[in-house]
Structure formats: C-alpha cells, structure tokens
Design a protein around this motif. Structure first.
Motif, PDB file in Angstrom:
ATOM      1  N   TYR A  31       0.837  -1.203   0.000  1.00 20.10           N
ATOM      2  CA  TYR A  31       0.000   0.000   0.000  1.00 20.10           C
ATOM      3  C   TYR A  31       0.871   1.252   0.000  1.00 20.10           C
ATOM      4  CZ  TYR A  31      -4.197  -2.756   0.912  1.00 20.10           C
ATOM      5  OH  TYR A  31      -5.242  -3.643   0.801  1.00 20.10           O
ATOM      6  N   TYR A  32       0.313   2.339  -0.537  1.00 20.44           N
ATOM      7  CA  TYR A  32       1.034   3.598  -0.640  1.00 20.44           C
ATOM      8  C   TYR A  32       1.178   4.296   0.709  1.00 20.44           C
ATOM      9  CZ  TYR A  32       0.141   3.510  -5.730  1.00 20.44           C
ATOM     10  OH  TYR A  32       0.082   3.187  -7.057  1.00 20.44           O
ATOM     11  N   THR A  33       2.025   5.304   0.696  1.00 24.12           N
ATOM     12  CA  THR A  33       2.061   6.266   1.791  1.00 24.12           C
ATOM     13  C   THR A  33       0.896   7.244   1.613  1.00 24.12           C
ATOM     14  OG1 THR A  33       3.413   7.883   0.594  1.00 24.12           O
ATOM     15  CG2 THR A  33       4.582   6.132   1.805  1.00 24.12           C
ATOM     16  N   GLN A  34       0.738   8.128   2.569  1.00 24.47           N
ATOM     17  CA  GLN A  34      -0.321   9.136   2.447  1.00 24.47           C
ATOM     18  C   GLN A  34      -0.084  10.086   1.273  1.00 24.47           C
ATOM     19  OE1 GLN A  34      -0.291  11.310   6.121  1.00 24.47           O
ATOM     20  NE2 GLN A  34       1.773  12.130   5.828  1.00 24.47           N
TER      21      GLN A  34
ATOM     22  N   GLU B  99       9.567   4.978  -2.773  1.00 22.76           N
ATOM     23  CA  GLU B  99       9.628   6.169  -3.625  1.00 22.76           C
ATOM     24  C   GLU B  99       9.360   7.458  -2.862  1.00 22.76           C
ATOM     25  OE1 GLU B  99      10.500   6.461  -6.658  1.00 22.76           O
ATOM     26  OE2 GLU B  99      10.249   4.533  -7.666  1.00 22.76           O
ATOM     27  N   ASP B 100       8.913   7.362  -1.619  1.00 21.21           N
ATOM     28  CA  ASP B 100       8.506   8.541  -0.855  1.00 21.21           C
ATOM     29  C   ASP B 100       9.674   9.051  -0.023  1.00 21.21           C
ATOM     30  OD1 ASP B 100       7.313  10.418   0.885  1.00 21.21           O
ATOM     31  OD2 ASP B 100       5.397   9.352   0.805  1.00 21.21           O
ATOM     32  N   ILE B 101      10.089  10.280  -0.271  1.00 20.57           N
ATOM     33  CA  ILE B 101      11.235  10.829   0.450  1.00 20.57           C
ATOM     34  C   ILE B 101      10.924  11.052   1.928  1.00 20.57           C
ATOM     35  CG2 ILE B 101      12.175  11.939  -1.603  1.00 20.57           C
ATOM     36  CD1 ILE B 101      11.072  14.593  -0.620  1.00 20.57           C
ATOM     37  N   ASP B 102       9.633  11.087   2.282  1.00 18.68           N
ATOM     38  CA  ASP B 102       9.258  11.267   3.685  1.00 18.68           C
ATOM     39  C   ASP B 102       9.353   9.965   4.480  1.00 18.68           C
ATOM     40  OD1 ASP B 102       8.760  13.932   3.302  1.00 18.68           O
ATOM     41  OD2 ASP B 102       6.578  13.724   3.166  1.00 18.68           O
ATOM     42  N   PHE B 103       9.412   8.836   3.783  1.00 16.06           N
ATOM     43  CA  PHE B 103       9.441   7.552   4.486  1.00 16.06           C
ATOM     44  C   PHE B 103      10.881   7.174   4.808  1.00 16.06           C
ATOM     45  CE2 PHE B 103       9.641   2.888   4.610  1.00 16.06           C
ATOM     46  CZ  PHE B 103       8.720   2.650   5.625  1.00 16.06           C
ATOM     47  N   ILE B 104      11.123   6.867   6.077  1.00 15.40           N
ATOM     48  CA  ILE B 104      12.478   6.521   6.529  1.00 15.40           C
ATOM     49  C   ILE B 104      12.570   5.004   6.662  1.00 15.40           C
ATOM     50  CG2 ILE B 104      14.209   6.867   8.322  1.00 15.40           C
ATOM     51  CD1 ILE B 104      12.706   9.463   9.056  1.00 15.40           C
ATOM     52  N   GLU B 105      13.205   4.375   5.722  1.00 16.79           N
ATOM     53  CA  GLU B 105      13.290   2.913   5.669  1.00 16.79           C
ATOM     54  C   GLU B 105      13.896   2.330   6.930  1.00 16.79           C
ATOM     55  OE1 GLU B 105      13.257  -1.041   4.152  1.00 16.79           O
ATOM     56  OE2 GLU B 105      12.225   0.768   3.436  1.00 16.79           O
ATOM     57  N   SER B 106      14.922   2.958   7.445  1.00 14.57           N
ATOM     58  CA  SER B 106      15.626   2.419   8.608  1.00 14.57           C
ATOM     59  C   SER B 106      14.798   2.479   9.888  1.00 14.57           C
ATOM     60  CB  SER B 106      16.945   3.173   8.814  1.00 14.57           C
ATOM     61  OG  SER B 106      16.701   4.559   9.042  1.00 14.57           O
ATOM     62  N   SER B 107      13.701   3.225   9.862  1.00 10.61           N
ATOM     63  CA  SER B 107      12.877   3.378  11.070  1.00 10.61           C
ATOM     64  C   SER B 107      11.560   2.609  11.010  1.00 10.61           C
ATOM     65  CB  SER B 107      12.566   4.866  11.301  1.00 10.61           C
ATOM     66  OG  SER B 107      13.741   5.619  11.479  1.00 10.61           O
ATOM     67  N   LYS B 108      11.327   1.858   9.955  1.00  8.67           N
ATOM     68  CA  LYS B 108       9.985   1.312   9.749  1.00  8.67           C
ATOM     69  C   LYS B 108       9.546   0.322  10.822  1.00  8.67           C
ATOM     70  CE  LYS B 108      11.350  -2.228   6.331  1.00  8.67           C
ATOM     71  NZ  LYS B 108      11.146  -2.649   4.914  1.00  8.67           N
ATOM     72  N   TYR B 109      10.493  -0.320  11.520  1.00  5.68           N
ATOM     73  CA  TYR B 109      10.108  -1.256  12.573  1.00  5.68           C
ATOM     74  C   TYR B 109      10.211  -0.643  13.965  1.00  5.68           C
ATOM     75  CZ  TYR B 109      10.741  -4.611   8.767  1.00  5.68           C
ATOM     76  OH  TYR B 109      10.675  -5.284   7.568  1.00  5.68           O
TER      77      TYR B 109
ATOM     78  N   GLU C  27       0.580   1.977  21.209  1.00  2.40           N
ATOM     79  CA  GLU C  27       1.885   1.643  20.655  1.00  2.40           C
ATOM     80  C   GLU C  27       1.708   0.903  19.328  1.00  2.40           C
ATOM     81  OE1 GLU C  27       3.578  -0.749  23.651  1.00  2.40           O
ATOM     82  OE2 GLU C  27       4.090   0.915  24.979  1.00  2.40           O
ATOM     83  N   THR C  28       2.347   1.412  18.294  1.00  2.00           N
ATOM     84  CA  THR C  28       2.342   0.739  16.999  1.00  2.00           C
ATOM     85  C   THR C  28       3.751   0.867  16.425  1.00  2.00           C
ATOM     86  OG1 THR C  28       1.194   0.563  14.872  1.00  2.00           O
ATOM     87  CG2 THR C  28       1.506   2.793  15.753  1.00  2.00           C
ATOM     88  N   ILE C  29       3.885   0.710  15.114  1.00  2.39           N
ATOM     89  CA  ILE C  29       5.210   0.869  14.516  1.00  2.39           C
ATOM     90  C   ILE C  29       5.156   1.940  13.436  1.00  2.39           C
ATOM     91  CG2 ILE C  29       6.106  -1.433  15.020  1.00  2.39           C
ATOM     92  CD1 ILE C  29       5.276  -2.303  12.226  1.00  2.39           C
ATOM     93  N   TYR C  30       6.297   2.487  13.142  1.00  2.00           N
ATOM     94  CA  TYR C  30       6.407   3.570  12.168  1.00  2.00           C
ATOM     95  C   TYR C  30       5.838   3.146  10.810  1.00  2.00           C
ATOM     96  CZ  TYR C  30       8.722   7.099   9.219  1.00  2.00           C
ATOM     97  OH  TYR C  30       8.986   8.098   8.321  1.00  2.00           O
ATOM     98  N   LEU C  31       6.026   1.883  10.424  1.00  5.36           N
ATOM     99  CA  LEU C  31       5.534   1.363   9.152  1.00  5.36           C
ATOM    100  C   LEU C  31       4.034   1.565   8.998  1.00  5.36           C
ATOM    101  CD1 LEU C  31       6.123  -0.401   6.561  1.00  5.36           C
ATOM    102  CD2 LEU C  31       5.543  -2.389   7.985  1.00  5.36           C
ATOM    103  N   TYR C  32       3.316   1.555  10.107  1.00  2.00           N
ATOM    104  CA  TYR C  32       1.857   1.614  10.059  1.00  2.00           C
ATOM    105  C   TYR C  32       1.299   3.037  10.119  1.00  2.00           C
ATOM    106  CZ  TYR C  32       1.700  -3.461  10.844  1.00  2.00           C
ATOM    107  OH  TYR C  32       1.822  -4.816  10.732  1.00  2.00           O
ATOM    108  N   MET C  33       2.156   4.013  10.179  1.00  2.00           N
ATOM    109  CA  MET C  33       1.700   5.400  10.253  1.00  2.00           C
ATOM    110  C   MET C  33       1.876   6.106   8.908  1.00  2.00           C
ATOM    111  SD  MET C  33       0.553   5.564  13.306  1.00  2.00           S
ATOM    112  CE  MET C  33       0.194   7.320  13.385  1.00  2.00           C
ATOM    113  N   ASN C  34       1.044   7.121   8.707  1.00  2.00           N
ATOM    114  CA  ASN C  34       1.139   7.975   7.522  1.00  2.00           C
ATOM    115  C   ASN C  34       0.994   7.184   6.220  1.00  2.00           C
ATOM    116  OD1 ASN C  34       1.673  10.278   9.200  1.00  2.00           O
ATOM    117  ND2 ASN C  34       3.790   9.556   9.378  1.00  2.00           N
TER     118      ASN C  34
END
Length: 689
Positions: free
Chosen positions: A395-398, A405-415, A440-447
C-alpha cells in the motif's frame, strides 16, 4: 417470490429437482424435451449452469488465494485439504491430480467442460418451453451463451490453448468430434470474443432486484474487456520467451509469437463501450451516503474528510449490489432445500466458506465477549487466513507513493515503535477513527493511505462492529494460561494473532495481519442469523477504469486520459493525483516516473495491486506480464504471533513463515494424466509429463 440471486450457484431446489437431469445422456432427446417442457423446468436448467462458476468464497478452494496476498496457519502446511491454491504457490502442483483443475474438475476445481456441455444443452433446448415470452427466452439463451464463453475463458486462463466445445455431442458422434485436439490460443480467444458478442445484444441491460447476480449487458461488456485485456497482455501476446517450442501436431506454435500492440486498441474500445453502458445505468464508483455509526460521530466531527474516505473504502465491498459492482458472486442458499439463508457452519462466512480470516473472526470470534460472550456466535468463528507481510508494504504512503519512492518515508525506522498521540493532543485529529489514541504501533503503520487502514487489521488500528469500535492488538498473547485477560478497566483484552488459550488455543493469525475488506460492521450483532452477507465482486467499476488506463498506456503511452482514469480511483482513495504525486520537486524520489510508458506501467500495476487487493487480481496481473515466477517465488513473512507485546517485534522485523516456489511451468496448469489417457492425442502443457 424469488429472492435476490436465488437461482445462482447452489440453487438447491433446482439441483434436487433436476437430479435425473445431472446424469442424462445428450442423445436422449425425449428426456431432454420433457425437461424443457415448461418455463419452470428451463429455469432449473439455467440455475444449473450458473453452478459451474468457481466458488470464490471457499477459503480452501478460492482462486483468490493464488498469488502472494494470503497466508494461512503454518501448522496446516502438511494438510492436503487446506488452502489448496496456496499449495500451488508452494510448488506442489502435480499432473496426477492437479490442484484447482478446471479441465477435469480435479482437487477443488469446477468441471468447466461439463458446465460448457450443460450450456450447450440449454441453448439447444430453450426453444421448447411454451409458457415463456420471447424476450425472456432470448435473455436466458444469451445468458447461457455468455456463460459458455466465460467458462472457455476461465480454461484459457489456466491452460492457454484449449479444446473449443461449441455444441453438445451425442455418444455416437464420430471419434474426431468426441476427441478433439486443442485449438491455437488465438483461435480460442477469437471464439470467446465472438460468442460474447453474439450474446450481449440479447441480454437485459441491467439485472436488478430478484435477478441481481444474473449476467447482464453491464457485466458482460466489462468481462469482455477483461478477456481482451488478457489477449493483449505479453503472456498471451507474442510470448516467444516461454512457448516458442510449444507446438501443435501441424508444427505451428500454440501461442502467437509476434507481439501485436493493436490488440490494446481493442481493449480500449471495449472499455469505452462498457463504461458507456455503465453511465447509462448509473454505475460508477461507490461512495458511502448514509449516516456514520454512533461510535464514529466524534471522529467525523474532527476528521470529516478522512472519515468519509474511510467509509467509502470500508463499505465498498460489503454494501450489497451497490453501483460499483458490475457482476457479483454469492453462495448464500441453505443446503436443506428451503431456499432460505444459510445459518449454519457452511454459510458464506462460516467454517467451510471464505474465512478470509481475520475478516470473519473479528466479528464473530474473539470479540464476541463485548456482547456478553455469545457462545453460539463464537462457535462459528475461525481466524485462519490473514494477510502476508508483503501487503503491509504494498500500500502507498499518504502521499500516494510506494514506500521506496517517498522521500518522507524513513526505511531504517519502519520497525521502530511509534506512540499514537492521545485524544487531547491536536496531533491526534487526523488519526481519529483510524488509529487508537495513546497506542503503541510501529512507524511502518503510520502515515499510510486510507486503503491501508480500510482493508487491513494492523496493530493500533480499529475494526468496526455493530455497537462499538474494536481495538486491534495482535501482539497480546495469553499462551500458557487459561485465565481471561482483562485490562485495568475490567474490559477483556482481545489479541488478534496471539493464541488465546482462554478461548480458542488454536485460533490465530499466522502473520498477525488481518483482512477486514470483506466483512460488514453490522455482522457483529450478537446473533449469527443477523450476519450481513454481500456478493463478492467478479468485476467492479474500479477494475474497468484501471483496465482502460493500462490499455491506453500500452497503446499510446502516457497521456492525460490515462491519468484521468487512474485519478478517478485515486481520488476516491484519498490520495494525490498521479501528476501531483510524481511531479518534479515533489515527494517522489524518482520524480517524473509517470512520464514514461515503462514507469507508468509500474504505477498502474501497483495501483491494481492495491485497489483490487485480495480480490484475485494480482496473480493474473503478474502472470500477464510474465512476472509471476519472480514475484511468487519470494518467501512469505509475518509477525511473531506468540509475542507478548509490540516491544518484542520492534527493531527486529517480520519472520519467515513459508517458502514459496512458482516456476514458468506453473504458469500453465497441467492436464491430468487421467484425461491424457482418455484422449491419447491430447498435448500436455510444457514442463508437465
């Protein structure tokens, strides 16, 4: 009065009244004439041929399980009767008893050649009933003719070149008629398209009320566009990579080896024709127009636009016969012959039907405690089928872009752990109704885009019930205890994925990722008989728009017309337009990707993978572009379903759940050895013996 869809698929009173008809020999003309003596008996014959439609609602047999979207219980991997389509994805297809074989009806497959034969018998005898008006007779005949073509198409999807059966054969027919060879693939497609063209003018424009579910001009034209889409796609159009040496007895190849881009123009024309018919009958994208549930009123006050989008997406599939559904499948009659709703374990959302768990379990299993632990409802619950981890990244980002492809998404922080703001924090407003406050959730599930939250069950998100929002927390496990876990406020804690030994120790999601796309919130109402059923889409309006966009891009390249078709779907999904998302200087790492045919093709295929997620589209989308062996040989991952909290997951990532293996050989189903023995001259598909 006939109920909606009453004659479709498992019309028990029709099948039982035609019991002798099932075994009739085609040349018994006198018997057939008596069976078609009246309109009522002919109606039974029409019901019977619809029964050959593949059952997309059975969790163990549904072709929707092909691909990489679903994952069942890992401890059932050795069970030969569970999740049969997933066995194909694990490299377990075989020639002795092919899984989901439509040619001979092996291992859960419908006997489509038998269905085609029944279509031919119906067409050849529908002139007999005297108590029918001619317009109805023509419509029924056209339905049978269209279904005959459609069953041929389903065989083409699996086997490529097939045997064309345009008429019923008597047992004393010449051997060369009884035992025909396979036709060239192009001839097979031509036959299907020609037969559909013959049927469409005589179909009713729109099947409504008691006829809903019958094929009409709306659905038929959309399906015809799909057939042409397959014919134009690289797997079936100039596939010399795979099938240059796959030749008939005359030395000519079964597959066309030269790519013909003009076939895409036929797709465009068919899509335009289908869309024009949709406009005539007020078909289009679904939008929710009712009042929100009481528990969502506050969220609508502070987050109105995003909540409207969420409702548009969340109730899209589950609102019966809405304007987006062009042709739907339902399997809703009881097995006791009374023509009523099935209220037992074999019901649509019951044990032997499409469990698409966590879809159904969420409303009838672990959460029944909210209404007083209704054991009657709970006993029907199973939560086995969940989504693969790959779906959480698809699924896409917001911003309407892939994660990578999204410069706002930080791959190293997704978990990494992410704490959702509390309700008194203004930052929570855009998450009202989407995510639980102070969770509490994870960065991957936001935005992420709204379809992510509407379709999936993820940590910190919500499921909607009849009376209340259901908090989703797959990481709380009560393994090893029989005590009912309760929070500080006395409420029962409901894990989703974690094994609940206090309720059902073996009832869990392997990946801890739920699928809520197919269940209506009203289904959780404290009583099984009030379960809300809805038809599963064979084809819907959004698919038609995306087919048009794909065909336009393949024939003309990127144009505004392509963007417009895509943006209709994206706007409803609550994400930026193609040009906004991919513009130079925007959020895209590879800005301008949409300006090339190759780049736009990737965007379109991902859009299809998201919009049509879990609906049986992705497997054939990847097959059509010869990507299936690569995409479907990737291992399946998911979260640890015995973790006690999210802290046990963060930073570590998902774990390996299942090895998959899908080769070029698997792209075409094997014809069973038994069938080859009956028809000694029948050519087997490449790679199979």
């Amino acid at each position: 009065m006939k109920k909606i869809f009453i004659f479709l698929y498992i019309m028990v009173f029709a099948v039982s009244s035609c019991k002798d008809y099932l075994d009739v020999v085609p040349d018994e003309a006198e018997t057939l004439e008596s069976l078609y003596a009246t309109r009522e008996s002919a109606w039974n014959g029409l019901a019977k041929i619809y029964n050959y439609l593949p059952n997309i609602t059975d969790a163990d047999l549904s072709p929707w399980l092909l691909g990489d979207e679903y994952m069942g219980r890992k401890d059932w991997d050795s069970d030969n009767n569970k999740y049969l389509p997933i066995r194909i994805m694990r490299g377990l297809q075989n020639e002795e008893n092919p899984v989901l074989g439509y040619w001979s009806g092996t291992r859960g497959g419908k006997k489509l050649y038998e269905g085609i034969r029944q279509c031919n018998i119906f067409i050849e005898h529908i002139h007999l009933p005297s108590n029918m008006d001619e317009s109805e007779r023509e419509d029924w005949k056209a339905q049978a003719k269209f279904l005959k073509a459609y069953y041929h198409f389903l065989l083409i999807q699996q086997y490529g070149p097939i045997i064309i059966r345009d008429k019923s054969l008597s047992l004393d027919a010449p051997k060369e008629e009884l035992y025909q060879n396979r036709s060239k693939l192009e001839d097979c497609f031509d036959y299907v398209i020609r037969t559909m063209n013959e049927a469409i003018p005589y179909l009713k424009g729109q099947a409504v009320t008691e006829d809903a579910g019958q094929i009409d001009q709306i659905g038929a034209k959309a399906i015809k566009a799909r057939v042409l889409l397959f014919r134009a796609s690289p797997f079936y159009n100039g596939n010399s990579d795979y099938y240059a040496s796959f030749k008939d007895y005359d030395g000519e190849p079964f597959f066309p080896l030269t790519y013909d881009e003009n076939k895409w123009k036929d797709v465009i024309d068919a899509c335009d024709d289908a869309l024009a018919t949709c406009a005539k009958f007020n078909k289009g994208l679904f939008h929710f127009e009712g009042e929100p549930y009481l528990y969502d009123r506050d969220a609508f006050e502070v987050n109105k636009e995003r909540m409207q989008t969420l409702y548009d997406l969340r109730l899209l599939i589950t609102t019966p016969w809405n304007k987006e559904l062009l042709w739907g499948y339902s399997n809703i009659l009881s097995s006791n012959g009374d023509g009523g709703w099935n209220t037992g374990r074999n019901a649509l959302y019951g044990r032997t039907q499409i469990r698409f768990w966590a879809v159904m379990q969420s409303v009838m299993g672990a959460f029944t405690g909210f209404s007083g632990d209704n054991d009657e409802v709970e006993n029907f619950a199973n939560q086995h089928l969940g989504a693969t981890y790959a779906m959480t990244e698809r699924y896409y980002t917001q911003n309407g872009l892939p994660l990578t492809e999204d410069i706002d998404f930080i791959e190293s922080s997704k978990y990494h752990q992410y704490d959702v703001p509390n309700t008194d924090d203004p930052a929570y407003a855009p998450w009202a109704g989407y995510m639980q406050p102070d969770m509490e959730t994870i960065y991957l599930y936001m935005n992420r885009e709204p379809r992510f939250y509407a379709n999936l069950g993820i940590t910190g998100g919500y499921w909607r019930g009849h009376y209340f929002l259901i908090p989703f927390n797959p990481y709380y496990s009560t393994s090893g205890t029989t005590a009912i876990p309760r929070g500080d406020n006395g409420k029962i804690l409901y894990p989703f994925g974690g094994r609940e030994t206090w309720r059902k120790a073996n009832d869990y999601l392997e990946t801890c990722i739920g699928i809520q796309k197919f269940v209506h919130p009203e289904s959780y109402s404290g009583n099984w008989t009030r379960l809300q059923r809805s038809p599963f889409p064979i084809i819907r309006y959004a698919d038609l728009l995306l087919m048009k966009a794909e065909a336009l891009n393949e024939f003309y390249g990127p144009t505004q017309v392509v963007y417009d078709a895509l943006d209709e779907v994206r706007t409803r999904a609550g994400i930026p337009s193609i040009q906004e998302a991919w513009k130079i200087g925007g959020k895209a790492r590879n800005a301008g990707k949409h300006l090339t045919q190759e780049g736009l093709r990737e965007i379109i295929l991902q859009e299809r993978g998201i919009e049509l997620a879990f609906e049986g589209s992705r497997f054939y989308d990847m097959l059509r572009y010869k990507r299936a062996p690569k995409e479907f040989s990737k291992p399946v991952y998911g979260w640890n379903n015995t973790a006690s909290d999210i802290g046990a997951q963060t930073g570590r990532g998902p774990e390996l759940k299942q090895i998959r293996s899908f080769t070029i050989t698997d792209c075409l189903w094997p014809i069973s050895i038994g069938e080859l023995n009956i028809q000694g001259g029948l050519k087997q598909n490449p790679g199979w013996r």
